[in-house]
Design an enzyme around this catalytic site. Structure first.
Site, PDB file in Angstrom:
ATOM      1  N   GLU A  71       8.573 -14.408 -11.847  1.00 24.37           N
ATOM      2  CA  GLU A  71       7.800 -13.284 -11.322  1.00 24.37           C
ATOM      3  C   GLU A  71       7.296 -12.345 -12.402  1.00 24.37           C
ATOM      4  OE1 GLU A  71      11.525 -10.722  -9.455  1.00 24.37           O
ATOM      5  OE2 GLU A  71       9.570 -10.441  -8.584  1.00 24.37           O
ATOM      6  N   ARG A  94       4.964   0.375  -6.080  1.00 24.77           N
ATOM      7  CA  ARG A  94       4.946  -0.474  -4.891  1.00 24.77           C
ATOM      8  C   ARG A  94       4.008  -1.665  -5.058  1.00 24.77           C
ATOM      9  NH1 ARG A  94       6.745   2.389  -0.255  1.00 24.77           N
ATOM     10  NH2 ARG A  94       5.346   1.299   1.115  1.00 24.77           N
ATOM     11  N   GLU A 108      18.303 -16.913  -8.837  1.00 23.97           N
ATOM     12  CA  GLU A 108      17.840 -15.561  -9.146  1.00 23.97           C
ATOM     13  C   GLU A 108      17.247 -15.502 -10.566  1.00 23.97           C
ATOM     14  OE1 GLU A 108      17.116 -13.076  -7.576  1.00 23.97           O
ATOM     15  OE2 GLU A 108      17.191 -11.390  -8.952  1.00 23.97           O
ATOM     16  N   ASN A 158      -1.450   1.472   5.830  1.00 21.89           N
ATOM     17  CA  ASN A 158      -0.534   0.496   5.234  1.00 21.89           C
ATOM     18  C   ASN A 158      -0.088  -0.422   6.371  1.00 21.89           C
ATOM     19  OD1 ASN A 158       1.553  -0.920   4.063  1.00 21.89           O
ATOM     20  ND2 ASN A 158       2.924   0.848   3.866  1.00 21.89           N
ATOM     21  N   GLY A 159      -0.194  -1.731   6.167  1.00 20.67           N
ATOM     22  CA  GLY A 159       0.230  -2.665   7.215  1.00 20.67           C
ATOM     23  C   GLY A 159      -0.882  -3.662   7.517  1.00 20.67           C
ATOM     24  N   HIS A 184      19.380 -36.310  -9.116  1.00 15.81           N
ATOM     25  CA  HIS A 184      18.734 -36.780  -7.890  1.00 15.81           C
ATOM     26  C   HIS A 184      17.239 -36.506  -7.901  1.00 15.81           C
ATOM     27  CE1 HIS A 184      22.599 -37.765  -6.200  1.00 15.81           C
ATOM     28  NE2 HIS A 184      23.041 -36.567  -6.564  1.00 15.81           N
ATOM     29  N   CYS A 231       0.825  -1.212   0.000  1.00 18.57           N
ATOM     30  CA  CYS A 231       0.000   0.000   0.000  1.00 18.57           C
ATOM     31  C   CYS A 231       0.859   1.261   0.000  1.00 18.57           C
ATOM     32  CB  CYS A 231      -0.881   0.020   1.237  1.00 18.57           C
ATOM     33  SG  CYS A 231      -1.888  -1.453   1.400  1.00 18.57           S
ATOM     34  N   LYS A 277      13.448 -14.373 -11.416  1.00 14.47           N
ATOM     35  CA  LYS A 277      13.136 -13.297 -12.356  1.00 14.47           C
ATOM     36  C   LYS A 277      12.133 -13.783 -13.397  1.00 14.47           C
ATOM     37  CE  LYS A 277      14.184 -10.516 -10.680  1.00 14.47           C
ATOM     38  NZ  LYS A 277      14.974 -10.323  -9.472  1.00 14.47           N
ATOM     39  N   TRP A 286      -2.920  -2.682  -1.664  1.00 13.78           N
ATOM     40  CA  TRP A 286      -2.492  -4.029  -2.061  1.00 13.78           C
ATOM     41  C   TRP A 286      -3.198  -4.969  -1.099  1.00 13.78           C
ATOM     42  CZ3 TRP A 286       0.427  -8.177  -0.055  1.00 13.78           C
ATOM     43  CH2 TRP A 286       0.934  -9.068  -1.008  1.00 13.78           C
ATOM     44  N   LYS A 290       6.243  -4.147  -4.494  1.00 16.24           N
ATOM     45  CA  LYS A 290       7.670  -3.828  -4.479  1.00 16.24           C
ATOM     46  C   LYS A 290       8.234  -3.889  -3.069  1.00 16.24           C
ATOM     47  CE  LYS A 290      11.606  -2.469  -6.044  1.00 16.24           C
ATOM     48  NZ  LYS A 290      12.398  -3.522  -6.699  1.00 16.24           N
TER      49      LYS A 290
END
Ligand code: M6R
Length: 605
Positions: free
Chosen positions: A485, A27, A478, A95-96, A501, A2, A482, A71, A600
């Protein structure tokens, strides 16, 4: 996550709120809203982009208001769940996460309050309203309300016929802006650069009152406090897209300059100095017998690379933990451990909590490695190293990662020197390699056209494997992160030796296998692993070095990075993987900078 913007000013603040929300779009959000006082309340909300809210608010004029991008945490993305939430003439953005919201909701429902959303935030609005029945003043009511909230919050509150904005923060970012024409608040500085560079960072537990010409702050004990005024050095251009199509693309191409800025302090240095990490660093680093790295996501991957460097160069044991796991697991604390928190934003809730957890267990040698000065994690730690990547707007982290790697290499070399493990010739060699790093990364960026061609072949795939060995295994992790996402292709990474394995069972002609094949001591081992893939019909995409003996053949595609870069090779090898995921996402037409479901800055658990 948010985003909050609030303004009380001489001028019409509606464009300020909308522009501020635009700046916070990066964000991640699913709906947006604004509440304006004139002096009665007008609330406008919309699902989707800030642009829709902007059209709704076009005709509005106000001098006092709060705005929000949401969000979703509690309740689906919808207009009824979008902020601001109101209670009679009072409006709140938040926010939170309020962890005790269910209990508070039951209490308020019993007191006759009717809830119109599924959010935890509406509880805050009604609780302030309810508190005002005994504690008439808005500021006092907000303060009293914060004493009852458990969880993380940054809130901004306005009320009809009241000329103030009251804000509070605990565990979520919020800063104040002091402008010529008014006072402002926002989740981060980028939202306020349009009106001021003068910022005040609130401390945990602070509650503040903003009027057009003044700010009053009390701390968690209701003691009046002055917080320092900072001049933001963030450049307004730094958050503009400029010639690029996406922030991710811009940020990939900014890596040479981000690395140069981060490494500027070793420009003329003859040696690695602990002072790079803060004034107390010589003592705190020298006494460290082990290193514990705490981080999430991409920052965690940077930590995994650093483990190879720290153990190899400094000979100190190093463990790397996912912050959200570490904070809740029973572990064995060692007071002589250097705790390193890595975070681009410096606000990631789990990373922050993991540092607090480590400190609570007596580990006080803490180092923040962050990209945002004055962020919560920076303030929580005894030592700091600030990467100078500049604002990273794209949700997919790129330049933050490579600058973290550069900073972590500095740390590894510094620890090595303190331990007496670094010869003068190795020290000189590492310094030279670091100084040349921006140019080396620039050369890798020249592979973009070839990578664009490869990306076409990935776009109809549903899965991909990434392989690496040694300190390139975290780079495979990584690369897979990438790709998944931003292109939504399922991707997994394995240490190449692990293939046989289990994951080898997945390999067939529909499974692209991306392999990182630098010309290091493990190359021959890796080539055997690649043969195992080729023998099962897997299509191999190999990122080799100019001098690696890996040949093109049917089913084996090879791109060569210009030069082998020794220990710092992971910094180079991640770049083509960033470009690959970016171009696959372009072909697939996904929302590159704001991938679905992601935010973000992850300021909630
Ligand atoms: O701000 P942080 O570095 O603490 O963020 C941690 C992760 O949320 C972040 O790295 C995330 O994994 C990236 N967006 C991935 O590209």
């Amino acid at each position: 996550m948010c985003g909050i913007v609030a303004a009380v000013a001489e001028r019409n603040i509606v464009p300020v709120l909308i522009e501020g929300l635009r700046k916070l779009e990066y964000r991640g959000y699913d709906s947006a809203g604004v509440a304006l006082l004139n002096p009665t309340l007008t609330r406008l909300r919309s699902v989707g982009r800030v642009a829709e809210l902007a059209s709704l608010a076009e005709a509005q004029v106000a001098h006092h208001g709060i705005a929000h991008t949401r969000w979703a945490t509690h309740g689906v993305p919808s207009e009824r769940n979008a902020h601001p939430h109101v209670s009679e003439g009072l409006a709140v953005v938040h926010n939170g996460i309020i962890e005790n919201y269910a209990e508070l909701k039951a209490e308020l429902t019993a007191a006759g309050y009717v809830f119109t959303s599924d959010t935890d935030t509406e509880v805050v609005a009604h609780l302030i309203q309810h508190t005002q029945k005994t504690n008439n003043d808005l500021f006092d009511a907000v303060f009293a309300t914060t004493q009852r909230l458990i969880g993380a919050y940054a809130i901004a509150v306005i009320q009809e016929w009241d000329d103030r904005i009251v804000v509070a923060r605990q565990g979520a970012p919020l800063l104040l802006g002091v402008g010529e024409e008014g006072r402002y608040a926002a989740s981060d500085a980028s939202a306020l650069l349009q009106v001021t560079r003068q910022m005040i960072y609130l401390e945990e537990g602070d509650v503040a009152e903003l009027k057009r010409g003044s700010v009053r702050i009390v701390d968690r004990n209701h003691v009046a406090v002055e917080r320092a005024l900072h001049e933001s050095s963030l450049s307004a251009d730094a958050v503009e897209l400029g010639e690029y199509a996406h922030y991710m693309q811009k940020e990939i191409f900014e890596q040479p300059q981000a690395l140069a800025a981060t490494l500027e302090m070793i420009g003329g240095a003859q040696s690695f100095s602990p002072n790079l990490f803060g004034t107390d660093a010589p003592e705190l680093l020298a006494g460290a017998k082990s290193v514990l790295i705490l981080a999430c996501g991409t920052s965690f991957h940077a930590g995994l690379v650093a483990r190879y460097w720290i153990e190899q160069l400094a000979g100190i044991p190093c463990s790397v933990e996912i912050a959200s796991e570490y904070r809740y697991r029973v572990s064995v604390p060692h007071p002589d451990t250097l705790v390193v928190a890595i975070s681009q934003s410096g606000e990631t809730a789990d990373t922050l909590a993991s540092v607090k957890h480590a400190k609570a267990q007596g580990m006080m040698r803490t180092l923040a490695l962050c990209n945002v000065p004055e962020s919560a994690i920076v303030r929580e730690c005894a030592l700091r190293f600030l990467t100078r990547a500049g604002p990273e707007i794209g949700v997919a982290s790129t330049k933050a990662f490579t600058t973290q790697l550069a900073a972590l290499f500095l740390l590894a070399a510094t620890l090595a020197k303190q331990q007496g493990h670094l010869s003068a010739s190795d020290e000189a060699e590492h310094l030279t390699a670091l100084r040349h790093l921006p140019v080396a990364v620039q050369n890798v960026l020249a592979l973009e056209d070839d990578i664009r061609a490869w990306a076409q072949r990935f776009s109809d795939k549903h899965h991909a494997l990434f392989l690496g060995r040694g300190h390139h295994f975290p780079i495979a992790l990584e690369g897979a992160l990438k790709l998944k996402e931003i292109s939504y292709i399922h991707a997994e990474a394995y240490a190449a030796g692990e293939l046989k394995h289990g994951p080898l069972a997945l390999v067939d002609e529909d499974m692209p296998v991306v392999s990182i094949a630098p010309n290091d001591a493990l190359l021959e081992k890796l080539k055997s692993n690649l043969k195992e893939v080729a023998a099962r019909g897997g299509e191999l995409y190999v990122f080799a070095d100019a001098d690696s003996h890996v040949d093109e053949e049917p089913g084996v595609h090879v791109l060569r990075l210009p030069e082998h870069y020794g220990l710092l090779s992971p910094v180079l090898h991640v770049v083509p993987l960033q470009l690959l995921s970016y171009h696959v996402a372009l072909v697939k037409g996904t929302d590159v900078d704001k991938p679905r479901n992601l935010a973000k800055s992850v300021t909630v658990e």
